[in-house]
Design a protein around this motif. Structure first.
Motif, PDB file in Angstrom:
ATOM      1  N   PRO A  27      74.581  -4.205 -85.705  1.00 54.41           N
ATOM      2  CA  PRO A  27      74.754  -3.212 -86.768  1.00 54.41           C
ATOM      3  C   PRO A  27      76.216  -2.870 -87.022  1.00 54.41           C
ATOM      4  O   PRO A  27      77.096  -3.138 -86.188  1.00 54.41           O
ATOM      5  CB  PRO A  27      73.996  -1.985 -86.214  1.00 54.41           C
ATOM      6  N   ASP A  28      76.454  -2.281 -88.152  1.00 50.09           N
ATOM      7  CA  ASP A  28      77.800  -1.863 -88.531  1.00 50.09           C
ATOM      8  C   ASP A  28      78.389  -0.927 -87.486  1.00 50.09           C
ATOM      9  O   ASP A  28      77.787   0.087 -87.126  1.00 50.09           O
ATOM     10  CB  ASP A  28      77.733  -1.148 -89.888  1.00 50.09           C
ATOM     11  N   GLY A  29      79.562  -1.277 -86.966  1.00 51.53           N
ATOM     12  CA  GLY A  29      80.283  -0.414 -86.040  1.00 51.53           C
ATOM     13  C   GLY A  29      79.760  -0.390 -84.620  1.00 51.53           C
ATOM     14  O   GLY A  29      80.243   0.378 -83.793  1.00 51.53           O
ATOM     15  N   ALA A  30      78.793  -1.251 -84.295  1.00 53.94           N
ATOM     16  CA  ALA A  30      78.186  -1.241 -82.957  1.00 53.94           C
ATOM     17  C   ALA A  30      78.687  -2.409 -82.120  1.00 53.94           C
ATOM     18  O   ALA A  30      79.070  -3.456 -82.633  1.00 53.94           O
ATOM     19  CB  ALA A  30      76.666  -1.301 -83.061  1.00 53.94           C
ATOM     20  N   VAL A  31      78.668  -2.212 -80.797  1.00 52.99           N
ATOM     21  CA  VAL A  31      78.931  -3.295 -79.852  1.00 52.99           C
ATOM     22  C   VAL A  31      77.596  -3.672 -79.223  1.00 52.99           C
ATOM     23  O   VAL A  31      76.963  -2.856 -78.550  1.00 52.99           O
ATOM     24  CB  VAL A  31      79.932  -2.885 -78.759  1.00 52.99           C
ATOM     25  N   ILE A  32      77.167  -4.894 -79.478  1.00 52.34           N
ATOM     26  CA  ILE A  32      75.903  -5.389 -78.939  1.00 52.34           C
ATOM     27  C   ILE A  32      76.214  -6.397 -77.842  1.00 52.34           C
ATOM     28  O   ILE A  32      76.968  -7.353 -78.049  1.00 52.34           O
ATOM     29  CB  ILE A  32      75.046  -6.061 -80.029  1.00 52.34           C
ATOM     30  N   GLY A  33      75.650  -6.192 -76.672  1.00 51.44           N
ATOM     31  CA  GLY A  33      75.855  -7.110 -75.561  1.00 51.44           C
ATOM     32  C   GLY A  33      74.805  -8.206 -75.572  1.00 51.44           C
ATOM     33  O   GLY A  33      73.626  -7.945 -75.826  1.00 51.44           O
ATOM     34  N   LEU A  34      75.243  -9.429 -75.319  1.00 44.52           N
ATOM     35  CA  LEU A  34      74.329 -10.563 -75.196  1.00 44.52           C
ATOM     36  C   LEU A  34      74.553 -11.184 -73.828  1.00 44.52           C
ATOM     37  O   LEU A  34      75.650 -11.661 -73.534  1.00 44.52           O
ATOM     38  CB  LEU A  34      74.596 -11.588 -76.310  1.00 44.52           C
ATOM     39  N   VAL A  35      73.531 -11.151 -72.985  1.00 45.87           N
ATOM     40  CA  VAL A  35      73.694 -11.593 -71.602  1.00 45.87           C
ATOM     41  C   VAL A  35      72.732 -12.725 -71.276  1.00 45.87           C
ATOM     42  O   VAL A  35      71.688 -12.892 -71.912  1.00 45.87           O
ATOM     43  CB  VAL A  35      73.490 -10.430 -70.597  1.00 45.87           C
ATOM     44  N   GLY A  36      73.103 -13.481 -70.269  1.00 40.43           N
ATOM     45  CA  GLY A  36      72.285 -14.584 -69.793  1.00 40.43           C
ATOM     46  C   GLY A  36      73.134 -15.487 -68.925  1.00 40.43           C
ATOM     47  O   GLY A  36      74.353 -15.443 -68.964  1.00 40.43           O
ATOM     48  N   GLU A  37      72.471 -16.305 -68.132  1.00 42.12           N
ATOM     49  CA  GLU A  37      73.181 -17.227 -67.267  1.00 42.12           C
ATOM     50  C   GLU A  37      73.821 -18.346 -68.076  1.00 42.12           C
ATOM     51  O   GLU A  37      73.522 -18.543 -69.254  1.00 42.12           O
ATOM     52  CB  GLU A  37      72.211 -17.812 -66.233  1.00 42.12           C
TER      53      GLU A  37
END
Length: 238
Positions: A27-37
Motif C-alpha cells: 500500500p501507499d506509504g507502507a513497508v511490507i516485509g517479504l520473508v522466506g528461506e
C-alpha cells in the motif's frame, strides 16, 4: 498514491516455477516485509517487479496501471551485495547524480541525499573502494532515492553486512516515512523492526500474510513457526 500490486504473478525458468500465482499489495506509504528461506522465490518476485524477470502469468501494476518500461522508472531496487552494486570507476557523487531527473541541481541534490542517509557530503568525492559495506549500502539507498521513486524494493539489503552496521541501515529504512517499500529478508527479526505487515513465502507461494505483530505472535502456518524458531533467542510456543 503509490500502490504496488502483484496479481496472480507467476515466473518460470524453463520447467521450474520460481513464483507460483502470488498476489500481494504494497500500500501507499507502507513497508511490507517479504520473508522466506533462500530459494523461496522472494527475490525473483522482486526482479519481476522491476522488469528483470519475465512474467509467465498474472500482472504487476502501480496505482492500477502497468509499470512503465521506458523513461522514468517509478520502482527502484536496492540489491543485496553493496560491493557489486556500485560502479567502482565512478565517484559516489557521480553515481547518485546519474540517477537524478534532468534539470535537477545535482550538486545540491547529491549533498542533500548523502545527508539523508547519514553520510558526510564530502563522501561524494570518494570511490566505492574507499567505503565500508554499510556506507556503500547507504550510497545505494541514496542512489535509489535520487530517482524520486514511488516504490523502493529492498532485497536482503542487510544480509551481507556485519551485525554492527545492520542496525544503522535498518534505522535509516525506518526514517524513510511515507515511501512505499517491499522489504525482502530471510530474517524475521529484521522484518519485525521495519515492516507493518509481513508476507511469508515458501516454494514460490505465499503461505501467510498479515500485520507483522499478529503473524509473528500467533503464526498460522507451520513454515512460519519454523522460521520463528530459527530466530536466535526466541523460544517457540508449544
Amino acid at each position: 498514491m503509490s500502490e504496488l500490486r502483484f496479481e496472480d504473478v507467476t515466473v518460470r525458468y524453463g520447467r521450474h516455477t520460481a513464483v507460483d500465482g502470488v498476489s500481494l499489495t504494497v500500500p501507499d506509504g507502507a513497508v511490507i516485509g517479504l520473508v522466506g528461506e533462500s530459494g523461496s522465490g522472494k527475490s525473483t518476485l522482486a526482479r519481476a517487479a522491476v522488469g528483470l524477470a519475465p512474467l509467465a502469468g498474472g500482472r504487476i501494476t502501480l496505482d492500477g496501471a502497468p509499470i512503465p518500461t521506458r523513461g522514468r522508472r517509478p520502482l527502484q531496487m536496492v540489491f543485496q551485495d553493496p560491493y557489486s552494486s556500485l560502479d567502482p570507476r565512478m565517484t559516489v557523487g557521480a553515481t547518485i547524480a546519474e540517477a537524478m531527473p534532468r534539470g535537477a541541481d545535482r550538486k545540491a541534490g547529491v549533498a542533500h541525499l548523502l545527508e539523508q542517509v547519514h553520510l558526510d557530503p564530502s563522501t561524494a568525492r570518494s570511490l566505492p573502494s574507499r567505503l565500508s559495506g554499510g556506507q556503500r549500502q547507504r550510497v545505494a539507498l541514496a542512489r535509489a532515492l535520487a530517482a524520486d521513486p514511488q516504490v523502493i524494493i529492498a532485497d536482503e539489503i542487510t544480509s551481507a553486512l556485519d551485525v554492527s552496521v545492520q542496525g544503522a541501515v535498518l534505522n535509516l529504512v525506518r526514517e524513510l516515512q511515507g515511501l512505499s517499500m517491499l522489504f525482502i529478508s530471510h530474517n524475521l527479526a529484521v522484518v519485525r523492526y521495519v515492516a507493518s505487515h509481513v508476507a511469508v513465502m515458501r516454494n514460490g507461494r505465499l503461505v501467510e500474510h498479515g500485520p507483522t505483530a499478529q503473524v509473528l505472535a500467533e503464526p498460522e502456518h507451520d513454515y512460519t513457526r519454523e522460521l520463528l524458531a530459527a530466530v536466535p533467542g526466541r523460544r517457540s510456543k508449544p
